[in-house]
Write a protein that holds these residues in place. Structure first.
Motif, mmCIF file in Angstrom:
data_model
loop_
_atom_site.group_PDB
_atom_site.id
_atom_site.type_symbol
_atom_site.label_atom_id
_atom_site.label_comp_id
_atom_site.label_asym_id
_atom_site.label_seq_id
_atom_site.Cartn_x
_atom_site.Cartn_y
_atom_site.Cartn_z
ATOM 1 N N PHE A 52 0.857 -1.185 0.000
ATOM 2 C CA PHE A 52 0.000 0.000 0.000
ATOM 3 C C PHE A 52 0.893 1.236 0.000
ATOM 4 O O PHE A 52 2.030 1.203 0.469
ATOM 5 N N SER A 53 0.367 2.310 -0.560
ATOM 6 C CA SER A 53 1.190 3.497 -0.786
ATOM 7 C C SER A 53 0.405 4.762 -0.474
ATOM 8 O O SER A 53 -0.681 4.987 -1.024
ATOM 9 N N LEU A 54 0.951 5.584 0.420
ATOM 10 C CA LEU A 54 0.365 6.875 0.763
ATOM 11 C C LEU A 54 1.069 7.973 -0.025
ATOM 12 O O LEU A 54 2.303 8.041 -0.016
ATOM 13 N N THR A 55 0.314 8.831 -0.683
ATOM 14 C CA THR A 55 0.941 9.877 -1.489
ATOM 15 C C THR A 55 0.228 11.204 -1.326
ATOM 16 O O THR A 55 -0.979 11.260 -1.080
ATOM 17 N N GLY A 56 0.988 12.280 -1.495
ATOM 18 C CA GLY A 56 0.413 13.612 -1.546
ATOM 19 C C GLY A 56 -0.273 13.842 -2.878
ATOM 20 O O GLY A 56 -0.004 13.159 -3.870
ATOM 21 N N PRO A 80 2.062 -9.947 -10.359
ATOM 22 C CA PRO A 80 2.066 -8.571 -9.844
ATOM 23 C C PRO A 80 1.580 -8.546 -8.403
ATOM 24 O O PRO A 80 0.792 -9.400 -7.987
ATOM 25 N N PRO A 81 2.028 -7.583 -7.617
ATOM 26 C CA PRO A 81 1.530 -7.471 -6.241
ATOM 27 C C PRO A 81 0.088 -6.973 -6.220
ATOM 28 O O PRO A 81 -0.384 -6.358 -7.179
ATOM 29 N N VAL A 82 -0.597 -7.266 -5.134
ATOM 30 C CA VAL A 82 -1.870 -6.589 -4.866
ATOM 31 C C VAL A 82 -1.503 -5.199 -4.346
ATOM 32 O O VAL A 82 -0.830 -5.064 -3.326
ATOM 33 N N PHE A 83 -1.943 -4.165 -5.063
ATOM 34 C CA PHE A 83 -1.449 -2.805 -4.795
ATOM 35 C C PHE A 83 -2.602 -1.865 -4.497
ATOM 36 O O PHE A 83 -3.548 -1.739 -5.270
ATOM 37 N N SER A 84 -2.504 -1.176 -3.370
ATOM 38 C CA SER A 84 -3.529 -0.220 -2.951
ATOM 39 C C SER A 84 -2.913 1.160 -2.771
ATOM 40 O O SER A 84 -2.259 1.422 -1.765
ATOM 41 N N PRO A 85 -3.107 2.075 -3.724
ATOM 42 C CA PRO A 85 -2.622 3.452 -3.567
ATOM 43 C C PRO A 85 -3.648 4.314 -2.833
ATOM 44 O O PRO A 85 -4.860 4.128 -2.984
ATOM 45 N N ILE A 86 -3.152 5.258 -2.037
ATOM 46 C CA ILE A 86 -4.003 6.112 -1.216
ATOM 47 C C ILE A 86 -3.507 7.550 -1.330
ATOM 48 O O ILE A 86 -2.316 7.820 -1.100
ATOM 49 N N VAL A 87 -4.382 8.474 -1.677
ATOM 50 C CA VAL A 87 -4.013 9.885 -1.766
ATOM 51 C C VAL A 87 -4.630 10.626 -0.586
ATOM 52 O O VAL A 87 -5.744 10.326 -0.159
ATOM 53 N N ASP A 88 -3.869 11.612 -0.050
ATOM 54 C CA ASP A 88 -4.348 12.333 1.126
ATOM 55 C C ASP A 88 -4.149 13.831 0.929
ATOM 56 O O ASP A 88 -3.486 14.281 -0.016
ATOM 57 N N TYR A 148 -2.355 16.414 1.528
ATOM 58 C CA TYR A 148 -1.086 17.117 1.706
ATOM 59 C C TYR A 148 -0.387 17.140 0.351
ATOM 60 O O TYR A 148 -0.674 16.302 -0.508
ATOM 61 N N TYR A 149 0.517 18.101 0.137
ATOM 62 C CA TYR A 149 1.007 18.363 -1.219
ATOM 63 C C TYR A 149 1.937 17.267 -1.739
ATOM 64 O O TYR A 149 1.716 16.725 -2.826
ATOM 65 N N LYS A 150 2.993 16.941 -1.000
ATOM 66 C CA LYS A 150 3.938 15.957 -1.524
ATOM 67 C C LYS A 150 4.575 15.155 -0.401
ATOM 68 O O LYS A 150 4.644 15.590 0.746
ATOM 69 N N GLY A 151 5.070 13.996 -0.773
ATOM 70 C CA GLY A 151 5.631 13.054 0.173
ATOM 71 C C GLY A 151 4.957 11.708 -0.012
ATOM 72 O O GLY A 151 3.767 11.637 -0.363
ATOM 73 N N MET A 152 5.714 10.626 0.199
ATOM 74 C CA MET A 152 5.186 9.298 -0.093
ATOM 75 C C MET A 152 5.743 8.284 0.889
ATOM 76 O O MET A 152 6.909 8.358 1.287
ATOM 77 N N ALA A 153 4.891 7.337 1.289
ATOM 78 C CA ALA A 153 5.310 6.208 2.111
ATOM 79 C C ALA A 153 4.730 4.947 1.487
ATOM 80 O O ALA A 153 3.512 4.774 1.446
ATOM 81 N N VAL A 154 5.608 4.083 0.968
ATOM 82 C CA VAL A 154 5.198 2.862 0.279
ATOM 83 C C VAL A 154 5.616 1.670 1.134
ATOM 84 O O VAL A 154 6.801 1.524 1.447
ATOM 85 N N THR A 155 4.660 0.823 1.504
ATOM 86 C CA THR A 155 4.923 -0.233 2.482
ATOM 87 C C THR A 155 4.587 -1.616 1.939
ATOM 88 O O THR A 155 3.482 -1.833 1.419
ATOM 89 N N ILE A 156 5.554 -2.550 2.074
ATOM 90 C CA ILE A 156 5.283 -3.965 1.823
ATOM 91 C C ILE A 156 5.225 -4.679 3.170
ATOM 92 O O ILE A 156 5.862 -4.254 4.135
ATOM 93 N N GLN A 157 4.432 -5.741 3.231
ATOM 94 C CA GLN A 157 4.290 -6.519 4.466
ATOM 95 C C GLN A 157 4.515 -7.995 4.158
ATOM 96 O O GLN A 157 3.986 -8.518 3.169
#
Length: 312
Positions: free
Chosen positions: A144-148, A196-204, A206-215
């Protein structure tokens, strides 16, 4: 010696503007600028492409393909920031830290595909672990990935910065619900995964910055490594790199997706215990996730210091 000539095709877009900001004050290159009234004129663009040593393509996919056609017959070396060529034959994937072979290929290449932002986070965490046999190629990866919101380009930026934006924009929003996000092909191919991975992107909001996490479920990995074992593998792989660092193991605070905003480097944070592991890639989606990575690739292609013009 003449300075290398650089042309940014699509300078008015978010990625193009960020590349321009990193290059405008440099004295070791010459920027070629198109007349604003002619920026969509194919012949004028062709002229500048043929005059350049390095061309950045900051365009939609089909426009990037058309721009490559405009470059035919020139000596221009191309860095494409679009999705169009990231898995294409004849193109070099532009992530130098993956191996010495990747770095050397970029240095010699005339066609470099700049990585996608979400893909950058996934690949920096996953590629070394697959290459070292920690993650099997058929492992069921999830990410899953958190992005601005700047990652969505001018339209999304305008929506988020509008005084009339809907209430739902003030909270994280999950998208890519078809599970066919455009970054998935490079995630799978570059890491050498069977699926391919199961991928869940999330936008929030805030302008910029990203945290991409594998478990990871450690019991499903060969040898059942601990989280600290996985940390050691990643720390060893990236030892000595200037733009990718691995945070010391044991961090137990909170990870904010905007912590690396304004920087062109990336940090990996490994958490977990004997049974489970979480690896988070923390970076700026407009930095190491886009424009900073593109300038890094230019530096390598021209034989400059890798970090020239970048914010560490």
């Amino acid at each position: 010696m003449a300075k290398p000539k650089i042309y940014i095709d699509g300078k008015e877009g978010t990625t193009g503007l960020q590349i321009y900001d990193r290059l405008a004050g440099r004295e070791d290159i010459e920027l070629l600028l198109i007349d604003e009234e002619k920026r969509k004129d194919s012949e004028e663009r062709r002229k500048l492409i043929h005059a350049a040593d390095i061309v950045f393509l900051c365009l939609p996919d089909m426009a990037a393909i058309d721009a490559v056609a405009l470059a035919e017959g020139s000596k221009a070396r191309i860095i494409d920031a679009s999705t169009a060529h990231r898995t294409a034959a004849g193109w070099t994937y532009g992530m130098a830290e993956l191996s010495n072979a990747h770095r050397e290929a970029i240095q010699k290449s005339n066609r470099v595909a700049n990585p996608g932002c979400h893909a950058t986070g996934f690949i920096t965490s996953t590629y070394p672990l697959v290459a070292q046999g920690v993650i099997p190629k058929d492992y069921p990866m999830t990410v899953f990935s958190l992005t601005g919101y700047s990652g969505g380009g001018k339209k999304m930026i305008a929506e988020y910065e509008s005084p009339e934006k809907p209430q739902s924009y003030f909270a994280p929003r999950i998208y890519g619900l078809t599970l066919k996000h455009k970054h998935l092909p490079e995630m799978q191919k570059i890491c050498g995964l069977d699926f391919p991975p199961v991928f869940s992107p999330i936008v929030d909001d805030y302008y910029k910055g990203m945290a991409v996490t594998i478990q990871l479920q450690n019991r499903l990995l060969p040898g059942k490594p601990t989280a600290e074992d996985i940390y050691e593998k990643l720390a060893g792989w990236y030892d000595g790199q200037k733009l990718i660092k691995v945070h010391p193991f044991g961090y137990d605070g909170m990870i904010a997706a905007a912590d690396m905003a304004g920087r062109d480097s990336l940090e990996l944070i490994v958490n977990g215990h004997g049974e489970q592991t979480m690896v988070t890639a923390l970076f700026d989606n407009l930095g190491k996730g886009a424009s900073g990575a593109a300038v890094q690739n230019m530096n390598l292609m021209l034989g400059f210091e890798e970090t020239a013009g970048l914010a560490l």
